[in-house]
Write an enzyme that holds these catalytic residues in place. Structure first.
Site, PDB file in Angstrom:
ATOM      1  N   GLY A   1       0.822  -1.197   0.000  1.00 44.30           N
ATOM      2  CA  GLY A   1       0.000   0.000   0.000  1.00 44.30           C
ATOM      3  C   GLY A   1       0.857   1.248   0.000  1.00 44.30           C
ATOM      4  O   GLY A   1       2.049   1.203   0.336  1.00 44.30           O
TER       5      GLY A   1
ATOM      6  N   GLN B   1       3.445   9.802   0.973  1.00 44.67           N
ATOM      7  CA  GLN B   1       4.624   9.045   0.536  1.00 44.67           C
ATOM      8  C   GLN B   1       4.956   9.318  -0.925  1.00 44.67           C
ATOM      9  O   GLN B   1       6.048   9.012  -1.394  1.00 44.67           O
ATOM     10  CB  GLN B   1       4.400   7.542   0.716  1.00 44.67           C
ATOM     11  CG  GLN B   1       4.233   7.128   2.164  1.00 44.67           C
ATOM     12  CD  GLN B   1       4.056   5.634   2.256  1.00 44.67           C
ATOM     13  OE1 GLN B   1       2.973   5.128   2.014  1.00 44.67           O
ATOM     14  NE2 GLN B   1       5.110   4.915   2.587  1.00 44.67           N
TER      15      GLN B   1
ATOM     16  N   CYS C   1       7.966  -0.240   6.203  1.00 46.78           N
ATOM     17  CA  CYS C   1       7.362   0.936   5.574  1.00 46.78           C
ATOM     18  C   CYS C   1       8.229   1.366   4.399  1.00 46.78           C
ATOM     19  O   CYS C   1       9.450   1.443   4.531  1.00 46.78           O
ATOM     20  CB  CYS C   1       7.262   2.069   6.593  1.00 46.78           C
ATOM     21  SG  CYS C   1       6.626   3.603   5.900  1.00 46.78           S
ATOM     22  N   LEU C   2       7.588   1.654   3.260  1.00 43.37           N
ATOM     23  CA  LEU C   2       8.347   2.082   2.075  1.00 43.37           C
ATOM     24  C   LEU C   2       9.106   3.379   2.335  1.00 43.37           C
ATOM     25  O   LEU C   2      10.107   3.645   1.682  1.00 43.37           O
ATOM     26  CB  LEU C   2       7.407   2.260   0.880  1.00 43.37           C
ATOM     27  CG  LEU C   2       6.734   0.989   0.345  1.00 43.37           C
ATOM     28  CD1 LEU C   2       5.677   1.348  -0.688  1.00 43.37           C
ATOM     29  CD2 LEU C   2       7.762   0.041  -0.244  1.00 43.37           C
TER      30      LEU C   2
ATOM     31  N   HIS D   1      -1.832   1.028   8.871  1.00 43.08           N
ATOM     32  CA  HIS D   1      -0.546   1.623   8.520  1.00 43.08           C
ATOM     33  C   HIS D   1      -0.753   2.833   7.596  1.00 43.08           C
ATOM     34  O   HIS D   1      -0.184   3.900   7.821  1.00 43.08           O
ATOM     35  CB  HIS D   1       0.315   0.552   7.839  1.00 43.08           C
ATOM     36  CG  HIS D   1       1.681   1.014   7.450  1.00 43.08           C
ATOM     37  ND1 HIS D   1       2.819   0.596   8.109  1.00 43.08           N
ATOM     38  CD2 HIS D   1       2.098   1.869   6.483  1.00 43.08           C
ATOM     39  CE1 HIS D   1       3.876   1.177   7.554  1.00 43.08           C
ATOM     40  NE2 HIS D   1       3.470   1.951   6.560  1.00 43.08           N
ATOM     41  N   GLU D   2      -1.586   2.660   6.558  1.00 40.30           N
ATOM     42  CA  GLU D   2      -1.767   3.734   5.568  1.00 40.30           C
ATOM     43  C   GLU D   2      -2.570   4.902   6.138  1.00 40.30           C
ATOM     44  O   GLU D   2      -2.260   6.060   5.852  1.00 40.30           O
ATOM     45  CB  GLU D   2      -2.430   3.198   4.290  1.00 40.30           C
ATOM     46  CG  GLU D   2      -1.699   2.056   3.582  1.00 40.30           C
ATOM     47  CD  GLU D   2      -0.214   2.280   3.341  1.00 40.30           C
ATOM     48  OE1 GLU D   2       0.227   3.452   3.303  1.00 40.30           O
ATOM     49  OE2 GLU D   2       0.516   1.288   3.208  1.00 40.30           O
TER      50      GLU D   2
ATOM     51  N   HIS E   1      -0.386   7.091   8.039  1.00 42.86           N
ATOM     52  CA  HIS E   1       0.365   8.017   7.183  1.00 42.86           C
ATOM     53  C   HIS E   1      -0.432   9.303   6.930  1.00 42.86           C
ATOM     54  O   HIS E   1       0.135  10.393   6.881  1.00 42.86           O
ATOM     55  CB  HIS E   1       0.677   7.372   5.828  1.00 42.86           C
ATOM     56  CG  HIS E   1       1.959   6.593   5.806  1.00 42.86           C
ATOM     57  ND1 HIS E   1       3.184   7.150   6.100  1.00 42.86           N
ATOM     58  CD2 HIS E   1       2.218   5.296   5.508  1.00 42.86           C
ATOM     59  CE1 HIS E   1       4.129   6.224   5.984  1.00 42.86           C
ATOM     60  NE2 HIS E   1       3.572   5.087   5.632  1.00 42.86           N
TER      61      HIS E   1
HETATM   62 ZN    ZN Z   1       4.493   3.299   5.398  1.00 40.61          ZN
END
Ligand code: ZN
Length: 182
Positions: A58, A63, A103-104, A145-146, A149
């Site tokens: 995701g 991000q 996490c990216l 998680h998203e 963000h």
């Molecule tokens: Zn993340």
């Protein structure tokens, strides 16, 4: 959310399109999307592209450098499972589960994070239709998680002091890399 790696930092960041810690956009509360126009559709397509490049589960607007309440999520693990969600909100949650999370925006960092085991989400699709989702497991974790963000919250803010310590070196590397790029 990512399922992570721990390669050399400069190799990871070279050509990497995901905004990384400690970029300030990641700490900001993102703005609701008021109208689904061409700009939103263009940005959503770009987010899906980035998600593919990075093999992420995701991605949230911040991000991609966009402080807006939008999330792209692959809901099936299949190439055609990508979906875009506008102004998502977790409307209820139940249970608790602790699992490894990456996490990216924090490449190479992993920590055990405690999350609700099931969530219900209300969002809008790109046609402005309301969608209601009830899910558990990895997807419930990805949703939390998203949406974190979108509120400027990272796994960094949810990990234990011990986990921070374990990841200290990589955090310093990310901070140094951010400084270098200005
Ligand atoms: Zn993340």
């Amino acid at each position: 959310m990512s399922q992570s790696n721990s390669d050399d930092i400069s190799a990871v960041l070279d050509g990497y399109r995901v905004v990384c810690y400690p970029d300030p956009v990641l700490g900001r509360k993102a703005k609701p999307i008021e109208e689904i126009d061409d700009e939103v559709r263009r940005r959503a397509a770009e987010m899906i592209e980035i998600m593919h490049e990075t093999r992420g589960v995701g991605l949230a607007g911040p991000q991609a450098g966009w402080s807006a309440r939008i999330v792209t999520l692959n809901t099936t693990g299949e190439p055609d499972g990508d979906a875009v969600f506008i102004n998502p909100e977790i409307t209820s949650s139940a249970g608790e589960e602790t699992d490894e999370e990456g996490c990216l925006s924090l490449p190479g960092i992993q920590a055990k994070i405690s999350r609700a085991a099931q969530v219900e989400v209300r969002a809008y699709d790109l046609d402005g239709q309301e969608v209601n989702i009830k899910t558990d497991g990895l997807l419930a974790r990805a949703w939390q998680h998203e949406t974190d963000h979108l509120d400027g919250v990272l796994i960094l803010d949810r990990m234990s002091p011990a986990a921070r310590l374990v990841n200290r070196r990589r955090l310093k590397e990310l901070e140094a890399a951010h400084k270098e790029r200005g």
